[in-house]
Design an enzyme around this catalytic site. Structure first.
Site, PDB file in Angstrom:
ATOM      1  N   ASP A   9       0.843  -1.185   0.000  1.00  0.00           N
ATOM      2  CA  ASP A   9       0.000   0.000   0.000  1.00  0.00           C
ATOM      3  C   ASP A   9       0.885   1.243   0.000  1.00  0.00           C
ATOM      4  OD1 ASP A   9      -1.700   2.115   0.657  1.00  0.00           O
ATOM      5  OD2 ASP A   9      -2.813   0.960   2.154  1.00  0.00           O
ATOM      6  N   ILE A  10       0.785   2.060  -1.026  1.00  0.00           N
ATOM      7  CA  ILE A  10       1.636   3.242  -1.127  1.00  0.00           C
ATOM      8  C   ILE A  10       1.417   4.209   0.048  1.00  0.00           C
ATOM      9  CG2 ILE A  10       0.113   4.669  -2.568  1.00  0.00           C
ATOM     10  CD1 ILE A  10       2.792   5.336  -4.169  1.00  0.00           C
ATOM     11  N   ASN A  23      -5.579  13.534 -10.656  1.00  0.00           N
ATOM     12  CA  ASN A  23      -6.232  14.067 -11.848  1.00  0.00           C
ATOM     13  C   ASN A  23      -5.918  15.561 -11.918  1.00  0.00           C
ATOM     14  OD1 ASN A  23      -8.322  15.569 -10.371  1.00  0.00           O
ATOM     15  ND2 ASN A  23      -9.160  13.542  -9.916  1.00  0.00           N
ATOM     16  N   VAL A  32      -5.184   5.313  -6.672  1.00  0.00           N
ATOM     17  CA  VAL A  32      -4.106   5.824  -5.816  1.00  0.00           C
ATOM     18  C   VAL A  32      -4.490   7.193  -5.248  1.00  0.00           C
ATOM     19  CG1 VAL A  32      -1.717   6.660  -5.811  1.00  0.00           C
ATOM     20  CG2 VAL A  32      -2.283   4.535  -6.986  1.00  0.00           C
ATOM     21  N   ASP A  33      -5.048   8.041  -6.083  1.00  0.00           N
ATOM     22  CA  ASP A  33      -5.436   9.391  -5.667  1.00  0.00           C
ATOM     23  C   ASP A  33      -6.402   9.351  -4.488  1.00  0.00           C
ATOM     24  OD1 ASP A  33      -5.501  12.201  -5.798  1.00  0.00           O
ATOM     25  OD2 ASP A  33      -6.944  12.235  -7.433  1.00  0.00           O
ATOM     26  N   SER A 117      -0.765   6.303 -14.434  1.00  0.00           N
ATOM     27  CA  SER A 117      -1.664   6.122 -15.580  1.00  0.00           C
ATOM     28  C   SER A 117      -1.980   4.670 -15.928  1.00  0.00           C
ATOM     29  CB  SER A 117      -1.141   6.848 -16.833  1.00  0.00           C
ATOM     30  OG  SER A 117      -1.207   8.249 -16.650  1.00  0.00           O
ATOM     31  N   GLY A 119      -3.661   2.445 -14.233  1.00  0.00           N
ATOM     32  CA  GLY A 119      -4.924   1.948 -13.697  1.00  0.00           C
ATOM     33  C   GLY A 119      -6.086   2.398 -14.558  1.00  0.00           C
ATOM     34  N   TYR A 121      -6.662   5.054 -16.004  1.00  0.00           N
ATOM     35  CA  TYR A 121      -6.326   5.872 -17.172  1.00  0.00           C
ATOM     36  C   TYR A 121      -5.893   5.030 -18.365  1.00  0.00           C
ATOM     37  CZ  TYR A 121      -6.779  10.469 -14.936  1.00  0.00           C
ATOM     38  OH  TYR A 121      -7.260  11.612 -14.339  1.00  0.00           O
TER      39      TYR A 121
END
Length: 168
Positions: A9-10, A23, A32-33, A117, A119, A121
């Site tokens: 997990d980041i 975004n 992630v965001d 990008s 995921g 995206y």
């Protein structure tokens, strides 16, 4: 620069800075965001609003506090959205270049990166990994460790394999 790969997990990485695949509005989102905004708390969003009232363009980066994350900073990058027709690979490599530049401005020596990008995206995972490794391999930076964080085991194995091939 040492390139490492971990599965996990980041938001739990104990590094100077974590990179957020944001975004362009810089107001939180999915993937992630969303995870970074949830774990970091409202301080991250408030700093985004204050520092980036108009958001950021694709390929750029900026930093905020990390709020309640174990890291000190979040470096937000806006990756290209292939589903929206953003297929210029230089936009993706720019995310990694700019993230390292911002890390240098901050004095960050350890930085955790997601696959930008790759995921929702829609960027092909193999190429997203290749972009990161190309930038890390040629970067002139004070960052000592670029830690690639894979959310699942299959992605970890994919990154590890490409890293091993590039080192060979």
């Amino acid at each position: 620069m040492n390139i490492t790969v971990v599965e996990g997990d980041i938001t739990r990485q104990e590094v100077d800075a974590v990179v957020n695949a944001a975004n362009s509005a810089m107001r939180g989102g999915g993937g992630v965001d969303g995870a970074i905004h949830r774990a970091g708390g409202r301080e991250v969003l408030e700093d985004c609003i204050r520092r980036f009232p108009d958001g950021l363009p694709t390929g750029d980066a900026g930093w905020t506090t990390a709020g309640r994350l174990p890291a000190r900073w979040v470096i937000h990058v806006v990756g290209p959205n292939r589903h929206a027709g953003q297929t210029d690979r230089s936009l993706l490599t720019s995310c990694y270049v700019r993230a390292l530049e911002v890390a240098d401005e901050l004095g960050a020596r350890t930085v955790a990166f997601p696959l930008v990008s790759a995921g929702v995206y829609g960027w092909p995972k193999d190429d997203a990994i290749a972009c990161a490794l190309e930038v890390f391999g040629s970067a002139r930076t004070q960052v000592e460790e670029a830690r690639m964080v894979a959310f699942d085991h299959a992605t970890y194995e994919q990154i590890r394999a490409q890293l091993d091939r590039s080192a060979g």
